[in-house]
Design an enzyme around this catalytic site. Structure first.
Site, short mmCIF file in Angstrom:
data_model
loop_
_atom_site.label_atom_id
_atom_site.label_comp_id
_atom_site.label_asym_id
_atom_site.label_seq_id
_atom_site.Cartn_x
_atom_site.Cartn_y
_atom_site.Cartn_z
N ARG A 1 -4.92 -1.95 8.85
CA ARG A 1 -5.91 -2.98 8.58
C ARG A 1 -5.72 -3.81 7.58
O ARG A 1 -4.56 -3.76 6.81
CB ARG A 1 -7.26 -1.99 8.10
N LEU A 2 -6.67 -4.82 7.18
CA LEU A 2 -6.32 -5.90 6.34
C LEU A 2 -7.23 -5.81 5.25
O LEU A 2 -6.50 -6.38 4.08
CB LEU A 2 -6.90 -6.93 7.20
N SER A 3 -7.99 -4.87 4.96
CA SER A 3 -8.43 -4.51 3.77
C SER A 3 -8.85 -5.73 2.69
O SER A 3 -8.63 -6.08 1.51
CB SER A 3 -7.58 -3.67 2.85
N ASN B 1 1.04 3.50 -2.92
CA ASN B 1 1.52 3.98 -4.21
C ASN B 1 0.98 5.52 -4.60
O ASN B 1 1.90 6.08 -5.17
CB ASN B 1 1.25 3.00 -5.40
N ARG C 1 2.01 -4.65 6.16
CA ARG C 1 1.50 -3.54 5.39
C ARG C 1 2.24 -2.56 5.53
O ARG C 1 2.52 -2.09 6.21
CB ARG C 1 -0.05 -3.38 5.94
N SER D 1 -7.36 -5.67 -5.24
CA SER D 1 -8.31 -5.92 -4.41
C SER D 1 -9.83 -6.05 -5.20
O SER D 1 -9.86 -4.97 -6.06
CB SER D 1 -8.23 -5.15 -3.04
N LEU E 1 10.70 -20.49 -4.77
CA LEU E 1 9.87 -19.62 -4.23
C LEU E 1 8.60 -19.82 -4.63
O LEU E 1 8.23 -19.82 -6.02
CB LEU E 1 10.17 -18.35 -4.40
N HIS F 1 1.98 3.53 -9.18
CA HIS F 1 1.63 2.32 -9.25
C HIS F 1 3.09 1.60 -10.10
O HIS F 1 3.57 0.62 -9.89
CB HIS F 1 0.58 2.13 -10.14
N ARG G 1 -0.29 7.61 -2.53
CA ARG G 1 0.11 8.79 -1.81
C ARG G 1 1.85 9.28 -2.24
O ARG G 1 2.26 10.17 -2.04
CB ARG G 1 0.20 8.45 -0.19
N ARG H 1 -1.08 9.46 -9.93
CA ARG H 1 -1.25 8.21 -9.32
C ARG H 1 -0.51 7.01 -9.89
O ARG H 1 -0.07 6.18 -9.30
CB ARG H 1 -2.70 7.88 -8.83
N ASP I 1 0.85 -1.23 -0.04
CA ASP I 1 -0.03 0.02 -0.04
C ASP I 1 0.76 1.19 -0.01
O ASP I 1 2.12 1.25 0.39
CB ASP I 1 -0.99 0.06 1.16
C1 IPE Z 1 -1.64 0.33 -3.42
O1 IPE Z 1 -1.68 1.56 -3.38
C2 IPE Z 1 -1.82 -0.26 -4.83
C3 IPE Z 1 -3.23 -0.80 -4.89
C4 IPE Z 1 -4.49 -0.66 -4.06
C5 IPE Z 1 -3.70 -1.07 -6.42
P1 IPE Z 1 -2.58 2.80 -3.38
O2 IPE Z 1 -3.25 2.88 -4.58
O3 IPE Z 1 -3.85 2.19 -2.27
O4 IPE Z 1 -1.95 3.86 -2.68
P2 IPE Z 1 -2.43 4.95 -1.59
O5 IPE Z 1 -3.16 4.13 -0.46
O6 IPE Z 1 -3.76 5.50 -2.44
O7 IPE Z 1 -1.60 5.78 -1.40
C1 IPE Z 2 -5.29 -2.85 -0.23
O1 IPE Z 2 -5.07 -1.48 -0.39
C2 IPE Z 2 -5.12 -3.42 -1.51
C3 IPE Z 2 -3.89 -3.31 -2.13
C4 IPE Z 2 -2.85 -3.05 -1.60
C5 IPE Z 2 -3.84 -4.03 -3.49
P1 IPE Z 2 -6.15 -0.23 -0.40
O2 IPE Z 2 -5.48 1.06 -0.48
O3 IPE Z 2 -7.09 -0.90 -1.57
O4 IPE Z 2 -7.01 -0.48 0.97
P2 IPE Z 2 -7.92 0.59 1.50
O5 IPE Z 2 -8.80 1.27 0.71
O6 IPE Z 2 -7.00 1.60 2.15
O7 IPE Z 2 -8.41 -0.10 2.90
MG MG Z 3 -4.31 2.29 -0.38
#
Ligand code: IPE
Ligand code: IPE
Ligand code: MG
Length: 239
Positions: free
Chosen positions: A179-181, A17, A173, A60, A126, A32, A19, A28, A15
């Site tokens: 959180r586990l999302s 990317n 995480r 997700s 692996l 990624h 931000r 954004r 998580d």
């Molecule tokens: C995780 O980074 C990657 C995916 C969920 C695809 P985010 O895109 O959730 O990055 P933030 O949480 O907005 O920074």
């Molecule tokens: C969880 O991150 C999914 C991935 C990292 C792929 P999210 O950024 O989607 O989760 P929330 O929305 O903060 O819970």
């Molecule tokens: Mg996120």
């Protein structure tokens, strides 16, 4: 070296990317892209830490709620990632599996996944699992629907994981959220939890080494007692 090491299962919620990119004035999608680049060094470092199974949360089932352009970018990145890495995985003994739904990601990506899995199927070093269009709740529900009669815990776990992957030893995480999302709910029953404020694109093998050091200091009890008293397996719930 690997043979004396434990065969650990690490799950990472990659998580932060978005931000990471926003903090740099970038769109954004650039976050990624940087996130994809951060994966290879971690995959390469994992076996040296006794990690035999690595599950990465990449997309997700709830991530479909994001704007269409971001979703399309993530699909394209996954496609590019598999195209770029599959032959290297095959050479390095990495077995790739993608866990999650296949019916919404488009036939081209679904075919590419099937091909990457087939080409890397013999990997022993692996087991790299990428959770894509993944929802732990959906997996539990699917297992409940498939299961019938006298279901054992082991048989249910086989259905939930889809591929018989072991329970999670460590759940990490990045990005600061705690959180586990909807990631690996069943498999995390006794996972050691690690949360870091580091955004995923900045997460390095040195950070992984720090997590593994901390893991080695943690005492796992699995509901029993620590120390010699824990030696006897004792009574557990039926397997
Ligand atoms: C995780 O980074 C990657 C995916 C969920 C695809 P985010 O895109 O959730 O990055 P933030 O949480 O907005 O920074
Ligand atoms: C969880 O991150 C999914 C991935 C990292 C792929 P999210 O950024 O989607 O989760 P929330 O929305 O903060 O819970
Ligand atoms: Mg996120």
């Amino acid at each position: 070296m690997q043979s004396n090491l434990p065969n650990l299962h690490l799950g990472i919620i990659m998580d932060g990317n978005g931000r990471w990119a926003t903090a740099r004035g970038l769109p954004r999608g650039k976050g990624h892209e940087a996130g994809v680049s951060a994966i290879r060094p971690i995959v390469e470092a994992a076996p040296d830490h006794g990690i035999g199974t690595l599950t990465l949360y990449a997309f997700s089932s709830d991530n479909w709620r994001r704007p269409e352009t971001e979703v399309a970018g993530l699909m394209a990145l996954m496609q590019g990632y598999l195209g770029d890495e599959t032959s290297a995985f095959a050479r390095q003994g990495i077995r790739l599996s993608v866990v999650g739904r296949r019916d919404r990601i488009g036939p081209k990506l679904a075919r590419l996944i099937a091909r990457s899995e087939a080409e890397t199927a013999k990997g022993q070093r692996l087991h790299l699992r990428i959770a894509f269009d993944y929802s732990a709740r959906e997996r539990l529900l699917a297992a409940a629907r498939e299961g019938h009669g006298a279901m054992t815990e082991r048989a249910f776990a086989r259905l939930v994981t889809g591929d018989g992957a072991p329970d999670l030893d460590l759940l990490l995480r990045t990005g600061g959220e705690k959180r586990l999302s909807d990631f690996l709910l069943w498999e995390s029953a006794y996972a050691e939890l690690f949360f870091t404020g580091r955004m995923w694109p900045d997460f390095s093998p040195a950070d992984l080494a720090g997590v593994m050091r901390e893991f080695s200091r943690r005492q796992r009890r699995f509901g029993g007692l620590a120390g010699p008293a824990a030696a006897a397996p004792g009574l557990t719930r039926a397997a």
